[in-house]
Scaffold this active site. Structure first.
Site, PDB file in Angstrom:
ATOM      1  N   PRO A  10      49.068  40.643  42.243  1.00 19.77           N
ATOM      2  CA  PRO A  10      49.580  39.556  43.065  1.00 19.77           C
ATOM      3  C   PRO A  10      48.961  38.239  42.624  1.00 19.77           C
ATOM      4  CG  PRO A  10      48.341  40.960  44.448  1.00 19.77           C
ATOM      5  CD  PRO A  10      48.703  41.636  43.066  1.00 19.77           C
ATOM      6  N   ASN A  11      49.544  37.070  42.538  1.00 18.50           N
ATOM      7  CA  ASN A  11      49.292  35.755  42.342  1.00 18.50           C
ATOM      8  C   ASN A  11      48.740  35.591  40.869  1.00 18.50           C
ATOM      9  OD1 ASN A  11      49.691  34.918  45.045  1.00 18.50           O
ATOM     10  ND2 ASN A  11      47.983  36.260  45.727  1.00 18.50           N
ATOM     11  N   ARG A  18      46.299  27.974  39.507  1.00 15.65           N
ATOM     12  CA  ARG A  18      45.905  28.568  40.692  1.00 15.65           C
ATOM     13  C   ARG A  18      44.381  28.407  40.864  1.00 15.65           C
ATOM     14  NH1 ARG A  18      44.736  35.051  41.661  1.00 15.65           N
ATOM     15  NH2 ARG A  18      44.354  34.786  44.151  1.00 15.65           N
ATOM     16  N   TYR A  23      39.405  30.328  38.561  1.00 20.25           N
ATOM     17  CA  TYR A  23      39.982  31.203  37.901  1.00 20.25           C
ATOM     18  C   TYR A  23      40.330  30.588  36.449  1.00 20.25           C
ATOM     19  CZ  TYR A  23      40.829  33.977  41.883  1.00 20.25           C
ATOM     20  OH  TYR A  23      40.621  34.786  43.030  1.00 20.25           O
ATOM     21  N   ASN A  74      43.982  44.388  36.556  1.00 18.17           N
ATOM     22  CA  ASN A  74      43.399  43.299  37.618  1.00 18.17           C
ATOM     23  C   ASN A  74      44.485  43.099  38.593  1.00 18.17           C
ATOM     24  OD1 ASN A  74      42.720  41.176  38.857  1.00 18.17           O
ATOM     25  ND2 ASN A  74      42.502  39.776  37.138  1.00 18.17           N
ATOM     26  N   ALA A  77      44.303  40.709  44.783  1.00 16.25           N
ATOM     27  CA  ALA A  77      43.821  41.056  46.294  1.00 16.25           C
ATOM     28  C   ALA A  77      44.016  42.513  46.521  1.00 16.25           C
ATOM     29  CB  ALA A  77      44.374  40.154  47.000  1.00 16.25           C
ATOM     30  N   HIS A  80      41.087  45.054  46.998  1.00 17.59           N
ATOM     31  CA  HIS A  80      40.197  45.185  48.102  1.00 17.59           C
ATOM     32  C   HIS A  80      41.104  45.973  49.401  1.00 17.59           C
ATOM     33  CE1 HIS A  80      38.296  42.086  45.498  1.00 17.59           C
ATOM     34  NE2 HIS A  80      39.230  41.261  45.697  1.00 17.59           N
ATOM     35  N   GLU A  98      38.754  48.708  35.250  1.00 16.99           N
ATOM     36  CA  GLU A  98      38.977  47.297  36.435  1.00 16.99           C
ATOM     37  C   GLU A  98      38.678  46.248  35.758  1.00 16.99           C
ATOM     38  OE1 GLU A  98      36.385  47.767  39.730  1.00 16.99           O
ATOM     39  OE2 GLU A  98      37.311  46.228  40.890  1.00 16.99           O
ATOM     40  N   HIS A 100      38.630  41.871  36.367  1.00 18.93           N
ATOM     41  CA  HIS A 100      38.784  40.623  37.444  1.00 18.93           C
ATOM     42  C   HIS A 100      38.158  39.374  36.544  1.00 18.93           C
ATOM     43  CE1 HIS A 100      39.436  43.000  40.743  1.00 18.93           C
ATOM     44  NE2 HIS A 100      38.216  43.750  40.429  1.00 18.93           N
ATOM     45  N   LEU A 101      38.731  38.114  36.648  1.00 18.60           N
ATOM     46  CA  LEU A 101      38.444  36.956  35.969  1.00 18.60           C
ATOM     47  C   LEU A 101      37.249  36.671  36.752  1.00 18.60           C
ATOM     48  CD1 LEU A 101      42.218  36.085  36.535  1.00 18.60           C
ATOM     49  CD2 LEU A 101      40.947  35.240  34.670  1.00 18.60           C
ATOM     50  N   SER A 102      37.075  36.439  37.761  1.00 16.95           N
ATOM     51  CA  SER A 102      35.714  36.099  38.798  1.00 16.95           C
ATOM     52  C   SER A 102      34.873  37.398  38.884  1.00 16.95           C
ATOM     53  CB  SER A 102      36.376  35.391  40.112  1.00 16.95           C
ATOM     54  OG  SER A 102      36.851  36.497  40.935  1.00 16.95           O
ATOM     55  N   ARG A 107      31.504  36.584  45.398  1.00 12.52           N
ATOM     56  CA  ARG A 107      32.042  35.845  46.200  1.00 12.52           C
ATOM     57  C   ARG A 107      32.063  36.396  47.736  1.00 12.52           C
ATOM     58  NH1 ARG A 107      37.924  35.248  43.478  1.00 12.52           N
ATOM     59  NH2 ARG A 107      37.973  33.679  44.974  1.00 12.52           N
ATOM     60  N   ARG A 111      35.702  40.618  49.387  1.00 14.80           N
ATOM     61  CA  ARG A 111      35.942  40.803  47.936  1.00 14.80           C
ATOM     62  C   ARG A 111      34.868  41.961  47.285  1.00 14.80           C
ATOM     63  NH1 ARG A 111      39.861  36.920  46.745  1.00 14.80           N
ATOM     64  NH2 ARG A 111      39.661  35.106  47.883  1.00 14.80           N
TER      65      ARG A 111
HETATM   66  C1  DQA Z   1      40.734  38.719  41.034  1.00 16.69           C
HETATM   67  C2  DQA Z   1      39.655  38.521  42.404  1.00 16.69           C
HETATM   68  C3  DQA Z   1      40.490  38.880  43.596  1.00 16.69           C
HETATM   69  O1  DQA Z   1      39.602  38.950  44.651  1.00 16.69           O
HETATM   70  C4  DQA Z   1      41.528  38.014  43.852  1.00 16.69           C
HETATM   71  O2  DQA Z   1      42.243  38.394  45.026  1.00 16.69           O
HETATM   72  C5  DQA Z   1      42.400  37.823  42.686  1.00 16.69           C
HETATM   73  C6  DQA Z   1      41.844  37.669  41.498  1.00 16.69           C
HETATM   74  C7  DQA Z   1      40.108  37.893  39.833  1.00 16.69           C
HETATM   75  O3  DQA Z   1      40.613  38.172  38.703  1.00 16.69           O
HETATM   76  O4  DQA Z   1      38.900  37.395  39.661  1.00 16.69           O
HETATM   77  O5  DQA Z   1      43.704  37.736  42.741  1.00 16.69           O
HETATM   78  O6  DQA Z   1      41.077  39.870  40.879  1.00 16.69           O
END
Ligand code: DQA
Length: 145
Positions: A10-11, A18, A23, A74, A77, A80, A98, A100-102, A107, A111
């Site tokens: 999502p997102n 965003r 990101y 990825n 959210a 979590h 797994e 993630h960008l961040s 954080r 998370r």
């Molecule tokens: C994310 C980190 C998640 O905590 C967050 O909800 C995202 C992006 C990342 O790629 O850093 O949507 O997965």
């Protein structure tokens, strides 16, 4: 030829606009181009999919059985919160990485929990969009070993 599925949750369709301070400004389309180029250089194929829906991600994980050699995810959210995605990954027994960008551990505390991390063989995070080609390389290394 190794066949890798890259799932974005999502997102992540909003990447580019965003929270660029978190990101970056690279769009998901740009990332998919980067992934395709990286895969071609390594002699593997990648299929990239994104969904804002937990069930759709789960359906794609189920359908990956017998089709894909590895899954890079990825989960956004859902990382979590989703025991269901974790269970889907365990069920199909496909090596999963797994991504993630961040850096989720640097954080907010909520998370720091990752259900994906409980079933993935490794995690790549904190490298922004550059983490995607890194993840493909890591997956190929894992599948070749
Ligand atoms: C994310 C980190 C998640 O905590 C967050 O909800 C995202 C992006 C990342 O790629 O850093 O949507 O997965």
């Amino acid at each position: 030829m190794l066949n890798i599925l890259i799932l974005n949750g999502p997102n992540l369709n909003l990447l580019g606009t965003r929270q660029p301070e978190v990101y970056g400004t690279t769009t998901l389309d740009d990332i998919e181009v980067m992934c395709t180029k990286k895969a071609a250089g390594l002699g593997v194929t990648v299929t990239c999919r994104q969904s804002n829906h937990e069930g759709e991600l789960i359906d794609w994980i189920h359908a990956a059985r017998g089709v894909f050699d590895g899954i890079i995810i990825n989960a956004g959210a859902y990382t979590h919160t989703s025991i269901a995605i974790m269970d889907a990954i365990s069920s199909v027994e496909i090596p999963t990485l797994e991504l993630h960008l961040s850096d989720i551990h640097a954080r907010e505390e909520f998370r720091h929990v990752s259900y994906i991390g409980k079933v993935a063989f490794d995690a790549i995070m904190g490298h922004g969009a550059a983490g995607y080609p890194m993840a493909i390389e890591r997956m190929v290394q894992r599948l070749a070993s």
